[in-house]
Each structure stands twice: as C-alpha cells, then as structure tokens.
Motif scaffolding. Structure first.
Motif, PDB file in Angstrom:
ATOM      1  N   ALA A   1       0.570  -1.130  -0.159  1.00 62.22           N
ATOM      2  CA  ALA A   1       0.075  -0.240  -0.303  1.00 62.22           C
ATOM      3  C   ALA A   1       0.918   0.523   0.178  1.00 62.22           C
ATOM      4  O   ALA A   1       0.650   2.214  -0.526  1.00 62.22           O
ATOM      5  CB  ALA A   1      -0.909   0.312   0.897  1.00 62.22           C
ATOM      6  N   ARG A   2       1.233   0.988   0.395  1.00 64.53           N
ATOM      7  CA  ARG A   2       2.640   2.415   1.385  1.00 64.53           C
ATOM      8  C   ARG A   2       3.498   2.825  -0.568  1.00 64.53           C
ATOM      9  O   ARG A   2       3.622   3.611  -1.151  1.00 64.53           O
ATOM     10  CB  ARG A   2       3.719   1.948   1.796  1.00 64.53           C
ATOM     11  N   ARG A   3       3.764   1.547  -1.041  1.00 61.56           N
ATOM     12  CA  ARG A   3       4.803   1.585  -2.402  1.00 61.56           C
ATOM     13  C   ARG A   3       4.101   2.009  -3.317  1.00 61.56           C
ATOM     14  O   ARG A   3       4.546   2.674  -4.175  1.00 61.56           O
ATOM     15  CB  ARG A   3       5.490   0.269  -2.373  1.00 61.56           C
ATOM     16  N   ALA A   4       2.807   1.379  -3.325  1.00 59.43           N
ATOM     17  CA  ALA A   4       1.734   2.064  -4.175  1.00 59.43           C
ATOM     18  C   ALA A   4       1.539   4.041  -4.674  1.00 59.43           C
ATOM     19  O   ALA A   4       1.576   4.128  -5.218  1.00 59.43           O
ATOM     20  CB  ALA A   4       0.061   1.124  -4.176  1.00 59.43           C
ATOM     21  N   ALA A   5       1.540   4.065  -2.583  1.00 56.09           N
ATOM     22  CA  ALA A   5       1.833   5.900  -3.418  1.00 56.09           C
ATOM     23  C   ALA A   5       2.905   6.858  -3.358  1.00 56.09           C
ATOM     24  O   ALA A   5       2.468   7.619  -3.742  1.00 56.09           O
ATOM     25  CB  ALA A   5       1.022   5.890  -1.827  1.00 56.09           C
ATOM     26  N   ASP A   6       3.539   5.899  -2.163  1.00 55.42           N
ATOM     27  CA  ASP A   6       4.981   6.444  -2.416  1.00 55.42           C
ATOM     28  C   ASP A   6       6.187   5.211  -2.952  1.00 55.42           C
ATOM     29  O   ASP A   6       6.385   4.628  -2.124  1.00 55.42           O
ATOM     30  CB  ASP A   6       5.672   6.838  -1.011  1.00 55.42           C
ATOM     31  N   ASP A   7       6.942   5.005  -4.012  1.00 51.77           N
ATOM     32  CA  ASP A   7       7.563   4.337  -4.248  1.00 51.77           C
ATOM     33  C   ASP A   7       8.930   4.103  -3.205  1.00 51.77           C
ATOM     34  O   ASP A   7       9.854   4.036  -4.290  1.00 51.77           O
ATOM     35  CB  ASP A   7       8.120   4.317  -6.116  1.00 51.77           C
ATOM     36  N   GLY A   8       9.711   5.328  -2.677  1.00 51.39           N
ATOM     37  CA  GLY A   8      10.783   5.842  -2.006  1.00 51.39           C
ATOM     38  C   GLY A   8      10.206   4.923  -0.478  1.00 51.39           C
ATOM     39  O   GLY A   8      11.294   4.730   0.093  1.00 51.39           O
ATOM     40  N   THR A   9       9.389   4.262  -0.141  1.00 45.37           N
ATOM     41  CA  THR A   9       9.491   3.881   1.150  1.00 45.37           C
ATOM     42  C   THR A   9       9.760   2.430   1.273  1.00 45.37           C
ATOM     43  O   THR A   9       9.940   0.942  -0.045  1.00 45.37           O
ATOM     44  CB  THR A   9       7.430   2.999   0.912  1.00 45.37           C
ATOM     45  N   ASP A  10      10.729   2.996   2.374  1.00 49.19           N
ATOM     46  CA  ASP A  10      11.668   1.237   2.377  1.00 49.19           C
ATOM     47  C   ASP A  10      11.349  -0.447   2.822  1.00 49.19           C
ATOM     48  O   ASP A  10      10.034   0.227   4.223  1.00 49.19           O
ATOM     49  CB  ASP A  10      12.778   1.782   3.164  1.00 49.19           C
TER      50      ASP A  10
END
Length: 234
Positions: A156-165
């Motif tokens: 979900a976070r990668r879908a919103a922000d592809d910088g999520t680790d």
C-alpha cells in the motif's frame, strides 16, 4: 488512494479492487509456479474440488497445504516447488487461507494475489490503475497474521510512495508466528528454505491477477513489461 486492511471474516461487501496477501506460503508458491513455467493456476474451493479437477485433467498439477496426500502432486512449499518443471502446465491450488481469500473477493473488478516476492510489481500495477479505493485482504489468522499485514501495508505504501523502504516490514514478517512455525517444523509439508524464500523481496517481475474463467477462478502472471494502459480487469 483509500486503503482498508481486512481479514477474510470481515469482508461484508465486494470491494472494487482487492489485493489478497498470503506470504507464508500460498502466493509465494503461486509466484514460484509461474517462475517454473506454469501457464495458469486454478484456485480450488475445496480439497474435493481440487481432486475432481485433477481427475478430469490428469496432466494438471495439484497442490495442497500440509503433508503429502493421495491425488496431489506436491505440497504448498516454495522450497519444494522450485525443483519442479511446470512448463506449460496448469496448477490446481488449494490452501487454508490464501486461496480462500481470493475466492472471497472473486466478484471484485480487479483481484491481485500477492506476497513479498511480487510486491513491487503489485504496487506498480496499483499505481498504474490509480484506484480510488483498495481493500487488502490479510488472509492469515483471520486478519491478524503479521507477515501478511506487514506485506499488505508495504505494498500500500509503495503504491503511494515508491521510495518506501521494505526493511521494517520484512523484519515484522520474519518475526511472525508463521515464520516461527515454519522454521520450527510445527507445520507439515515444509522445506528448510521456505521462510527465506517467502521473504525474498521482488524476486519476480510480475503481479498476479485472478479472474473468472467459466466457473473457475484462475490466476495468471501480469508482467511489469506490460503497457501501462493495459488493464487486467475483466
């Protein structure tokens, strides 16, 4: 993008877009099946249905949770499946949680099945789709399995922000009860490498899309190389 994280018992209405997560091990196994050459995976409603499909199609490969059983070709273990050549074959898959979760949302306009091994491809497809609302189905332990919740939250976070680790999400999954049970041999039908294989981030460059084909729910790979405007929705 509005996101919800629900267990299978909490699915009271059909979501528009569903991402069904089973890290240990259904959808890690499914990804490995495609990597080993499988053409498609039929998600069976029950063990009896899986056996009936296998009886009608002897060349299909039947997979189940737990120990080996008559009529099934292998078990739900990525460590065991990686040595099997599935070139051009159809797989019939029945598990305790993952396949149940996918079938529970089969009426959704888009159903993705996911684990860490296809996380980025899944997130990218969600970004491409630009869905207003996505329901993540956390299949293990009635929605409480931390390996599945961690993976769902990461996607979900990668879908919103592809910088999520991914590090913290992978740590949570590695510390989960499922990981401990697999490592300690509590569960049957296990290979020693299963936990490590389930935690291999982005091992495969495809998402996995489930659609209705005749009376069956069928899972197929959706490669990252597909055109951005290619919509897998039925």
């Amino acid at each position: 993008m509005d996101t919800r994280f629900l267990g299978i018992p909490d699915l009271v209405e059909t979501p528009a877009v569903a991402v069904v997560v089973d890290v240990m091990r259904a959808f890690t196994v499914a990804a490995w099946a495609f990597a080993q050459g499988a053409e498609k995976i039929v998600l069976a409603e029950s063990l009896d249905e899986a056996l009936a499909l296998k009886a009608r199609h002897p060349d299909w490969v039947a997979i189940k949770d737990g120990p080996p059983a008559p009529g099934f070709d292998t078990v739900n273990s990525p460590g065991l499946l990686r040595s099997i050549d599935l070139g051009g074959r159809t797989v019939v898959h029945k598990t305790t949680a993952g396949t149940v979760g996918a079938l529970a949302v089969k009426e959704a306009s888009l159903v993705l099945c996911a684990g860490f091994v296809v996380a980025e491809a899944t997130a990218r497809l969600l970004r491409t789709r630009r869905s207003d609302s996505v329901t993540f189905v956390v299949t293990g332990e009635d929605g409480r399995a931390d390996e599945d919740l961690a993976c769902a939250q990461y996607i979900a976070r990668r879908a919103a922000d592809d910088g999520t680790d991914a590090a913290e999400f992978l740590r949570r999954a590695a510390s989960s009860r499922a990981a401990a049970e697999l490592a300690e041999g509590v569960r049957q039908g296990v290979h020693p490498d299963d936990v490590a294989l389930c935690l291999e981030l982005d091992r495969f460059p495809f998402a996995m899309v489930a659609t209705a084909e005749a009376s069956l729910m069928v899972l197929r790979p959706h490669p990252l190389s597909s055109q951005p405007d290619e919509d897998p929705v039925r």
